[in-house]
Design a protein around this motif. Structure first.
Motif, PDB file in Angstrom:
ATOM      1  N   LEU A   1     -10.650  -2.751  -5.158  1.00  0.00           N
ATOM      2  CA  LEU A   1     -10.483  -2.782  -3.702  1.00  0.00           C
ATOM      3  C   LEU A   1      -9.897  -1.481  -3.167  1.00  0.00           C
ATOM      4  CD1 LEU A   1      -9.224  -6.440  -3.228  1.00  0.00           C
ATOM      5  CD2 LEU A   1     -11.538  -5.545  -2.910  1.00  0.00           C
ATOM      6  N   ASN A   2      -9.262  -0.705  -4.031  1.00  0.00           N
ATOM      7  CA  ASN A   2      -8.732   0.603  -3.617  1.00  0.00           C
ATOM      8  C   ASN A   2      -9.733   1.740  -3.807  1.00  0.00           C
ATOM      9  OD1 ASN A   2      -6.121  -0.134  -2.715  1.00  0.00           O
ATOM     10  ND2 ASN A   2      -5.479  -0.424  -4.837  1.00  0.00           N
TER      11      ASN A   2
ATOM     12  N   ASN B   1      -9.739  -6.209 -10.006  1.00  0.00           N
ATOM     13  CA  ASN B   1     -10.081  -6.385  -8.598  1.00  0.00           C
ATOM     14  C   ASN B   1      -9.173  -5.564  -7.689  1.00  0.00           C
ATOM     15  OD1 ASN B   1     -12.315  -8.002  -8.790  1.00  0.00           O
ATOM     16  ND2 ASN B   1     -11.182  -9.916  -8.695  1.00  0.00           N
ATOM     17  N   LYS B   2      -7.891  -5.468  -8.036  1.00  0.00           N
ATOM     18  CA  LYS B   2      -6.969  -4.658  -7.236  1.00  0.00           C
ATOM     19  C   LYS B   2      -7.400  -3.198  -7.240  1.00  0.00           C
ATOM     20  CE  LYS B   2      -2.124  -3.361  -6.741  1.00  0.00           C
ATOM     21  NZ  LYS B   2      -0.760  -3.435  -7.320  1.00  0.00           N
ATOM     22  N   ASN B   3      -7.729  -2.675  -8.419  1.00  0.00           N
ATOM     23  CA  ASN B   3      -8.206  -1.291  -8.506  1.00  0.00           C
ATOM     24  C   ASN B   3      -9.527  -1.113  -7.768  1.00  0.00           C
ATOM     25  OD1 ASN B   3      -6.001  -0.742 -10.029  1.00  0.00           O
ATOM     26  ND2 ASN B   3      -7.093  -0.369 -11.946  1.00  0.00           N
TER      27      ASN B   3
ATOM     28  N   GLU C   1      -7.655  -9.915 -12.268  1.00  0.00           N
ATOM     29  CA  GLU C   1      -6.892  -9.562 -11.067  1.00  0.00           C
ATOM     30  C   GLU C   1      -6.636  -8.063 -10.962  1.00  0.00           C
ATOM     31  OE1 GLU C   1      -2.574 -10.619  -9.046  1.00  0.00           O
ATOM     32  OE2 GLU C   1      -3.446 -11.989 -10.509  1.00  0.00           O
ATOM     33  N   LYS C   2      -6.226  -7.441 -12.070  1.00  0.00           N
ATOM     34  CA  LYS C   2      -5.923  -6.008 -12.029  1.00  0.00           C
ATOM     35  C   LYS C   2      -7.176  -5.191 -11.712  1.00  0.00           C
ATOM     36  CE  LYS C   2      -3.680  -2.281 -14.630  1.00  0.00           C
ATOM     37  NZ  LYS C   2      -4.675  -1.268 -14.312  1.00  0.00           N
TER      38      LYS C   2
ATOM     39  N   ASN D   1      -9.240   3.758 -12.729  1.00  0.00           N
ATOM     40  CA  ASN D   1      -9.386   4.360 -11.389  1.00  0.00           C
ATOM     41  C   ASN D   1     -10.214   5.641 -11.455  1.00  0.00           C
ATOM     42  OD1 ASN D   1      -7.953   2.535  -9.670  1.00  0.00           O
ATOM     43  ND2 ASN D   1      -6.048   3.281 -10.579  1.00  0.00           N
TER      44      ASN D   1
ATOM     45  N   LYS E   1     -10.217  -1.333   0.976  1.00  0.00           N
ATOM     46  CA  LYS E   1      -9.312  -0.553   1.819  1.00  0.00           C
ATOM     47  C   LYS E   1      -9.947   0.703   2.412  1.00  0.00           C
ATOM     48  CE  LYS E   1      -5.671  -3.137   0.638  1.00  0.00           C
ATOM     49  NZ  LYS E   1      -6.331  -4.079  -0.284  1.00  0.00           N
TER      50      LYS E   1
END
Length: 256
Positions: A211-212, A207-209, A204-205, A181, A232
């Motif tokens: 998108l934030n 991509n989650k980071n 997946e992890k 991050n 987001k």
């Protein structure tokens, strides 16, 4: 976003990114150069070659980007005189500046806005019955401008002088930044760049980071794509210029 040491991911093609990187570094931030698009010359078809040879048949010649200018003008060779006899329309300030640098005298540019919609609002393109238009662009661009010009009575042809490709880059460093991050913002200049970014980050992890992570985009169209993907925190710059992107970084305005 005014603290020092912020890492900003600059994703423009290498030959276009340096000025933005300098502006970022002047703020005391760190510019991470990571081009998501590579611009390459396209092969000109025989039909497009004929259009080059018959430039005098076109009343209006549209240049969609500075890349369109820089890849097209070498193709004109001795036909520059013909180009001087037509009216050139630049979609934005960068393409306008590039045309002027090549010595093209008759160049129009929208007073406000730098996209197809702004071009279509110009007085010069309202009634085009009996006129022929040439749109110079990259391969695979939107058809909106051409369709709208045809609706106004014009005959419209394309000259596609460059193409966008995914560059061969090592994404390990980018993966590390996303995992930690560590990025304060990502600058995105096109829908294609956004799609390429996702292809490079498949876990997946990650991509989650991702998108934030805040992203700065150049238009509502790219904002909508980012929103549909799941980002987001989206900031829309007023236009694609370096100054507008920096203003959006500084002020975080026009959030999606």
């Amino acid at each position: 976003m005014q603290h020092s040491g912020k890492k900003i991911l600059v994703t423009r093609p290498k030959h276009q990114a340096e000025n933005m990187c300098v502006l970022i570094e002047q703020q005391g931030w760190e510019a991470i150069r990571f081009p998501l698009i590579e611009i390459q010359a396209s092969s000109i078809s025989a039909q497009e070659q004929m259009r080059l040879h018959n430039l005098d048949q076109y009343q209006l010649v549209f240049f969609i980007s500075a890349n369109a200018v820089n890849f097209a003008l070498p193709l004109f060779n001795g036909k520059m005189e013909q180009l001087q006899k037509t009216v050139c329309i630049a979609v934005g300030k960068a393409s306008y500046t590039a045309l002027k640098a090549y010595g093209i005298k008759q160049v129009l540019v929208p007073e406000q806005g730098f996209n197809s919609e702004a071009i279509l609002a110009m007085a010069e393109v309202q009634d085009l019955h009996g006129q022929s238009c040439l749109i110079i662009r990259g391969a695979g661009g939107r058809g909106f401008l051409a369709d709208s010009l045809r609706e106004r009575g014009a005959r419209v042809h394309y000259l596609q002088v460059y193409q966008r490709a995914m560059p061969m880059v090592d994404s390990h460093l980018l993966n590390a930044y996303i995992r930690q991050n560590a990025l304060a913002a990502i600058l995105i200049y096109s829908g294609d760049a956004l799609k390429n970014l996702l292809q490079m980050l498949t876990k997946e992890k990650l991509n989650k980071n991702l998108l934030n992570t805040p992203i700065v985009v150049i238009s509502p169209r790219v904002r909508d794509l980012a929103r549909n993907i799941g980002f987001k925190n989206i900031i829309i710059a007023a236009e694609a210029s370096d100054a507008a992107m920096m203003n959006a970084l500084l002020n975080g305005e026009e959030r999606g």
